[in-house]
Design an enzyme around this catalytic site. Structure first.
Site, PDB file in Angstrom:
ATOM      1  N   PRO A   1       0.789  -1.229   0.000  1.00  0.00           N
ATOM      2  CG  PRO A   1      -0.166  -1.139   2.110  1.00  0.00           C
ATOM      3  CD  PRO A   1       0.499  -2.073   1.158  1.00  0.00           C
ATOM      4  CG  ASN A   2      -0.162   4.303   1.358  1.00  0.00           C
ATOM      5  OD1 ASN A   2      -1.136   4.889   0.886  1.00  0.00           O
ATOM      6  ND2 ASN A   2      -0.192   3.712   2.533  1.00  0.00           N
TER       7      ASN A   2
ATOM      8  NE  ARG B   1       4.058   6.496   1.749  1.00  0.00           N
ATOM      9  CZ  ARG B   1       4.372   5.258   2.092  1.00  0.00           C
ATOM     10  NH1 ARG B   1       4.839   4.427   1.182  1.00  0.00           N
ATOM     11  NH2 ARG B   1       4.220   4.845   3.313  1.00  0.00           N
TER      12      ARG B   1
ATOM     13  CE1 TYR C   1       9.124   4.778   2.711  1.00  0.00           C
ATOM     14  CE2 TYR C   1       7.573   6.613   2.834  1.00  0.00           C
ATOM     15  CZ  TYR C   1       8.080   5.432   3.345  1.00  0.00           C
ATOM     16  OH  TYR C   1       7.550   4.904   4.498  1.00  0.00           O
TER      17      TYR C   1
ATOM     18  CG  ASN D   1       8.487  -2.139  -0.046  1.00  0.00           C
ATOM     19  OD1 ASN D   1       8.014  -2.279   1.088  1.00  0.00           O
ATOM     20  ND2 ASN D   1       9.041  -0.999  -0.461  1.00  0.00           N
TER      21      ASN D   1
ATOM     22  CB  ALA E   1       1.629  -0.042   6.088  1.00  0.00           C
TER      23      ALA E   1
ATOM     24  CD  GLU F   1      10.982  -7.868   5.415  1.00  0.00           C
ATOM     25  OE1 GLU F   1      11.249  -8.981   5.912  1.00  0.00           O
ATOM     26  OE2 GLU F   1      10.666  -6.873   6.094  1.00  0.00           O
TER      27      GLU F   1
ATOM     28  CG  HIS G   1      11.417  -2.575   4.101  1.00  0.00           C
ATOM     29  ND1 HIS G   1      10.049  -2.540   4.112  1.00  0.00           N
ATOM     30  CD2 HIS G   1      11.775  -3.750   4.684  1.00  0.00           C
ATOM     31  CE1 HIS G   1       9.589  -3.644   4.690  1.00  0.00           C
ATOM     32  NE2 HIS G   1      10.629  -4.394   5.041  1.00  0.00           N
TER      33      HIS G   1
ATOM     34  NE  ARG H   1      10.451   5.677   8.342  1.00  0.00           N
ATOM     35  CZ  ARG H   1       9.491   5.484   7.436  1.00  0.00           C
ATOM     36  NH1 ARG H   1       9.632   4.534   6.527  1.00  0.00           N
ATOM     37  NH2 ARG H   1       8.420   6.244   7.427  1.00  0.00           N
TER      38      ARG H   1
HETATM   39  C1  DQA Z   1       8.455   0.787   3.566  1.00  0.00           C
HETATM   40  C2  DQA Z   1       8.597   0.955   5.079  1.00  0.00           C
HETATM   41  C3  DQA Z   1       7.267   0.756   5.792  1.00  0.00           C
HETATM   42  O1  DQA Z   1       7.420   0.929   7.189  1.00  0.00           O
HETATM   43  C4  DQA Z   1       6.249   1.748   5.286  1.00  0.00           C
HETATM   44  O2  DQA Z   1       4.983   1.502   5.872  1.00  0.00           O
HETATM   45  C5  DQA Z   1       6.150   1.803   3.810  1.00  0.00           C
HETATM   46  C6  DQA Z   1       7.359   1.660   2.992  1.00  0.00           C
HETATM   47  C7  DQA Z   1       9.746   1.149   2.806  1.00  0.00           C
HETATM   48  O3  DQA Z   1       9.848   0.785   1.646  1.00  0.00           O
HETATM   49  O4  DQA Z   1      10.637   1.799   3.370  1.00  0.00           O
HETATM   50  O5  DQA Z   1       5.086   2.075   3.258  1.00  0.00           O
HETATM   51  O6  DQA Z   1       8.167  -0.579   3.304  1.00  0.00           O
END
Ligand code: DQA
Length: 164
Positions: free
Chosen positions: A11-12, A19, A24, A75, A78, A99, A101, A108
């Site tokens: 998501p997002n 964003r 990011y 990825n 959240a 995995e 990120h 964080r």
């Molecule tokens: C994320 C890190 C997560 O904590 C966050 O909710 C994201 C992006 C990252 O790519 O750094 O949406 O996965």
């Protein structure tokens, strides 16, 4: 047929580029996909890159990858910190899983320090921004090559007995 790698985004991540760019970066998901497609070609791989804001859709795609792909880069955004469903789907896959990120969640908020997904992952790449996708693909290419039938067997570490 070239091995296919599923690259899943939670998501997002459709909002990458606009964003929180201080966290990011400025690249969009389309920018990242373009570079990743080119990188995949150099490895003799095909990538199938997808993004969803819905947990169930990600679960369905992981199940699809189970039988159609040679590996999964994910990825989970959240959902990393909440989703037993995504973890269970990944655990049902007998595939290498990475995995990924963009940020380093351990630098964080505390709620981001916990990942449900890590249990299913061969490894984690975090904190390298958009470039992390290419790092993940390079690592995946090696895992896939090592797992292919013609690959040299890993050494067991057992020593040969010396004859007197
Ligand atoms: C994320 C890190 C997560 O904590 C966050 O909710 C994201 C992006 C990252 O790519 O750094 O949406 O996965």
């Amino acid at each position: 047929m070239k091995p296919k790698i599923m690259v899943l985004n939670g998501p997002n991540l459709n909002l990458l580029g606009v964003r929180q760019p201080h966290i990011y970066g400025h690249d969009t998901l389309a920018d990242i996909e373009r570079r990743l497609q080119a990188r995949a070609r150099t490895h003799g791989l095909v990538i199938d890159m997808r993004q969803s804001n819905h947990e169930g859709e990600l679960v369905t795609w992981i199940q699809e990858a189970r039988t159609t792909c040679a590996g999964i880069i994910i990825n989970p955004a959240a959902y990393t910190h909440t989703s037993v469903a995504i973890l269970d789907a990944l655990l049902a896959c007998d595939l290498p899983i990475i995995e990924l990120h963009l940020s380093n969640p351990h630098k964080r908020e505390e709620f981001r320090h916990r990942s449900f997904v890590t249990v299913a992952a061969k490894g984690v790449i975090a904190g390298f921004g958009a470039g992390g996708y290419e790092l993940a693909l390079d690592a995946m290419a090696k895992l896939v090559a090592d797992a292919s039938p013609g690959a040299p067997r890993a050494k067991t570490g057992a020593k040969k007995r010396r004859t007197p």
